[in-house]
Design a protein around this motif. Structure first.
Motif, PDB file in Angstrom:
ATOM      1  N   ARG A   1      34.772  22.139   7.579  1.00 39.82           N
ATOM      2  CA  ARG A   1      35.851  23.601   6.910  1.00 39.82           C
ATOM      3  C   ARG A   1      36.643  24.638   7.067  1.00 39.82           C
ATOM      4  O   ARG A   1      37.791  24.809   7.397  1.00 39.82           O
ATOM      5  CB  ARG A   1      35.427  23.458   5.874  1.00 39.82           C
ATOM      6  CG  ARG A   1      34.977  22.516   4.377  1.00 39.82           C
ATOM      7  CD  ARG A   1      34.284  22.902   3.216  1.00 39.82           C
ATOM      8  NE  ARG A   1      32.824  24.297   3.414  1.00 39.82           N
ATOM      9  CZ  ARG A   1      32.225  23.930   2.780  1.00 39.82           C
ATOM     10  NH1 ARG A   1      31.722  22.351   3.268  1.00 39.82           N
ATOM     11  NH2 ARG A   1      31.499  24.587   3.617  1.00 39.82           N
ATOM     12  N   GLN A   2      35.709  25.101   8.347  1.00 36.04           N
ATOM     13  CA  GLN A   2      36.642  26.599   9.572  1.00 36.04           C
ATOM     14  C   GLN A   2      37.673  25.809  10.090  1.00 36.04           C
ATOM     15  O   GLN A   2      38.213  26.112  10.296  1.00 36.04           O
ATOM     16  CB  GLN A   2      34.956  27.086  10.150  1.00 36.04           C
ATOM     17  CG  GLN A   2      35.666  28.110  10.808  1.00 36.04           C
ATOM     18  CD  GLN A   2      35.178  28.177  11.929  1.00 36.04           C
ATOM     19  OE1 GLN A   2      33.268  29.134  11.451  1.00 36.04           O
ATOM     20  NE2 GLN A   2      34.317  28.225  13.594  1.00 36.04           N
ATOM     21  N   GLN A   3      37.274  24.673  10.549  1.00 36.56           N
ATOM     22  CA  GLN A   3      38.145  23.676  11.827  1.00 36.56           C
ATOM     23  C   GLN A   3      39.265  23.183  11.245  1.00 36.56           C
ATOM     24  O   GLN A   3      39.953  23.732  11.622  1.00 36.56           O
ATOM     25  CB  GLN A   3      37.652  23.022  12.872  1.00 36.56           C
ATOM     26  CG  GLN A   3      36.546  22.923  13.417  1.00 36.56           C
ATOM     27  CD  GLN A   3      37.433  24.687  14.225  1.00 36.56           C
ATOM     28  OE1 GLN A   3      36.540  25.974  14.470  1.00 36.56           O
ATOM     29  NE2 GLN A   3      37.702  24.199  15.732  1.00 36.56           N
ATOM     30  N   VAL A   4      39.491  23.045   9.420  1.00 36.26           N
ATOM     31  CA  VAL A   4      40.628  22.329   9.546  1.00 36.26           C
ATOM     32  C   VAL A   4      41.740  23.630   8.502  1.00 36.26           C
ATOM     33  O   VAL A   4      42.405  23.659   8.824  1.00 36.26           O
ATOM     34  CB  VAL A   4      39.548  21.167   7.986  1.00 36.26           C
ATOM     35  CG1 VAL A   4      40.971  21.777   7.537  1.00 36.26           C
ATOM     36  CG2 VAL A   4      39.381  20.620   8.681  1.00 36.26           C
ATOM     37  N   GLU A   5      40.542  24.570   8.439  1.00 34.39           N
ATOM     38  CA  GLU A   5      41.266  25.540   8.053  1.00 34.39           C
ATOM     39  C   GLU A   5      42.162  26.324   9.163  1.00 34.39           C
ATOM     40  O   GLU A   5      43.719  26.513   8.640  1.00 34.39           O
ATOM     41  CB  GLU A   5      40.617  27.259   6.693  1.00 34.39           C
ATOM     42  CG  GLU A   5      39.780  26.640   5.733  1.00 34.39           C
ATOM     43  CD  GLU A   5      38.742  27.151   5.435  1.00 34.39           C
ATOM     44  OE1 GLU A   5      38.303  28.217   6.029  1.00 34.39           O
ATOM     45  OE2 GLU A   5      37.707  26.440   4.577  1.00 34.39           O
ATOM     46  N   LEU A   6      41.599  26.554   9.924  1.00 35.10           N
ATOM     47  CA  LEU A   6      42.725  27.401  10.857  1.00 35.10           C
ATOM     48  C   LEU A   6      42.995  26.293  11.372  1.00 35.10           C
ATOM     49  O   LEU A   6      44.072  26.551  11.990  1.00 35.10           O
ATOM     50  CB  LEU A   6      41.155  27.799  12.020  1.00 35.10           C
ATOM     51  CG  LEU A   6      40.097  28.420  12.301  1.00 35.10           C
ATOM     52  CD1 LEU A   6      39.264  28.693  13.223  1.00 35.10           C
ATOM     53  CD2 LEU A   6      40.977  30.179  11.872  1.00 35.10           C
ATOM     54  N   ALA A   7      42.963  25.239  11.924  1.00 37.45           N
ATOM     55  CA  ALA A   7      44.019  24.182  12.056  1.00 37.45           C
ATOM     56  C   ALA A   7      45.275  24.007  11.049  1.00 37.45           C
ATOM     57  O   ALA A   7      46.643  24.108  11.174  1.00 37.45           O
ATOM     58  CB  ALA A   7      43.456  22.859  12.431  1.00 37.45           C
ATOM     59  N   SER A   8      45.167  24.097  10.317  1.00 40.38           N
ATOM     60  CA  SER A   8      45.922  23.781   9.483  1.00 40.38           C
ATOM     61  C   SER A   8      46.782  24.744   9.160  1.00 40.38           C
ATOM     62  O   SER A   8      48.181  24.814   9.017  1.00 40.38           O
ATOM     63  CB  SER A   8      45.605  23.752   7.840  1.00 40.38           C
ATOM     64  OG  SER A   8      46.517  23.395   6.522  1.00 40.38           O
ATOM     65  N   ALA A   9      46.557  25.898   9.144  1.00 38.40           N
ATOM     66  CA  ALA A   9      47.313  27.518   8.960  1.00 38.40           C
ATOM     67  C   ALA A   9      48.135  27.266  10.424  1.00 38.40           C
ATOM     68  O   ALA A   9      49.332  28.230  10.474  1.00 38.40           O
ATOM     69  CB  ALA A   9      46.455  28.631   9.032  1.00 38.40           C
ATOM     70  N   ASP A  10      47.397  27.161  11.174  1.00 35.69           N
ATOM     71  CA  ASP A  10      48.273  27.281  12.802  1.00 35.69           C
ATOM     72  C   ASP A  10      49.512  26.135  12.636  1.00 35.69           C
ATOM     73  O   ASP A  10      50.185  26.647  13.204  1.00 35.69           O
ATOM     74  CB  ASP A  10      47.272  26.590  14.065  1.00 35.69           C
ATOM     75  CG  ASP A  10      46.601  28.910  13.712  1.00 35.69           C
ATOM     76  OD1 ASP A  10      46.920  28.577  14.008  1.00 35.69           O
ATOM     77  OD2 ASP A  10      45.365  27.799  14.694  1.00 35.69           O
TER      78      ASP A  10
END
Length: 327
Positions: A267-276
């Protein structure tokens, strides 16, 4: 009477021209500069799974135990600014339930500290800034920006070499779609370690340089297409010891069919990837397209108003007519 352009028409025309100039600048200059590996990174990813490991207190391999791998990545901003590269310090610990939480990384089953230096634009390794180890490949902690549907050369730190990862189609993680890559490592000798001879089946030899062997039956990664950030990772490592020249493993140091990102890390990696990814999309397509369309409309409206004119003023009388007026 003389027709003049209204201030509003000139403002609209100027704003439209500005937006038309801004649109290609965003694509050609701003967005490429935004596609740079960050230097102030501070992230922690956690892998979890079950498997076997060598228990030093029991001097034997124990099975069906939980294994946790924690990787902390911190950017060295000062060295990054000085060198112009991305300088990351990477701490990786392998723990069992008995060593968690680890007050000291030296209590872990295994702990490594590495320094990775990469080109911020291409993600290629750069050999400077006290880099350790000297590595190769196109990807390690992340893929390059704009990941392609092709094979990639992935650096495996345990192997100390490059592994070819094959593109395996799209992959969905926590509802987020990325590109999936898979690979494996056949059993490979990676070094030697001095151990008691009886540990590897040589009881009459007090000490022996046993061979270290490593294999990985499962490497699976899902990367965000635009940023190259890894949103899912799974591995199947196997580390063993063999007697010198032996064909079979004598001791299993670490083995698991699957150790993967925890749900929280996913979830953390998806949130960071989605925002960037959204940020890069805005700079690379949405904002330039909107600026181009809106700028074109403003230019057309402003130009039309300038041509038509919005105000009239009386023309001044000729000077010779004024001097010829009767007294």
């Amino acid at each position: 009477m003389r027709r003049t352009a209204s201030p509003m028409s000139l403002i609209l025309l100027g704003a439209g021209v500005f937006l038309l100039v801004l649109a290609p600048l965003l694509v050609m200059y701003v967005q490429p500069h935004a596609k740079r590996t960050p230097v102030d990174v501070d992230t922690t990813t956690v892998f979890a799974g079950t498997g076997s490991y060598f228990d030093t207190s029991l001097l034997k391999t124990v099975n069906d135990r939980r294994i946790t791998i924690t990787r902390q990545v911190r950017g060295d901003v000062a060295d990054s600014v000085r060198s112009g590269n991305a300088v990351w310090d990477v701490s990786t610990s392998v723990d069992t339930d008995s060593t968690l939480p680890a007050a000291d990384t030296r209590d872990s089953l295994q702990w490594t500290l590495e320094r990775w230096v990469t080109d911020r634009r291409t993600n290629e390794p750069v050999h400077c800034c006290r880099e350790s180890p000297v590595f190769d490949g196109e990807a390690y902690l992340k893929f390059p920006f704009d990941v392609e549907e092709r094979d990639y050369r992935w650096w495996d730190g345990t192997l100390g070499g490059v592994v070819r990862l094959r593109y395996a189609g799209p992959g969905t993680v926590q509802g987020y779609e990325g590109l999936r890559f898979t690979g494996s490592v056949p059993p490979t000798r990676t070094g030697v370690r001095q151990v008691p001879g009886r540990l590897v089946g040589l009881p009459k030899t007090p000490q022996v340089l046993a061979e270290e062997w490593y294999a990985n039956g499962r490497i699976e990664l899902v990367a965000d297409r635009r940023t190259g950030r890894i949103v899912y990772a799974a591995i199947g490592p196997r580390k063993t010891l063999r007697a010198p020249g032996a064909k079979k493993d004598a001791v299993v140091l670490l083995s698991s069919d699957k150790i993967a990102f925890t749900d929280r890390t996913q979830r953390q990696q998806v949130e960071l990837a989605s925002a960037d990814s959204r940020r890069l999309e805005l700079l690379g397509s949405t904002v330039p397209l909107g600026a181009g369309v809106f700028g074109s409309v403003l230019v057309l409206v402003g130009a039309a108003l300038v041509v038509r004119g919005r105000r009239t003023e009386p023309e001044p009388l000729d000077a010779h007519l004024m001097t010829n007026q009767p007294a």
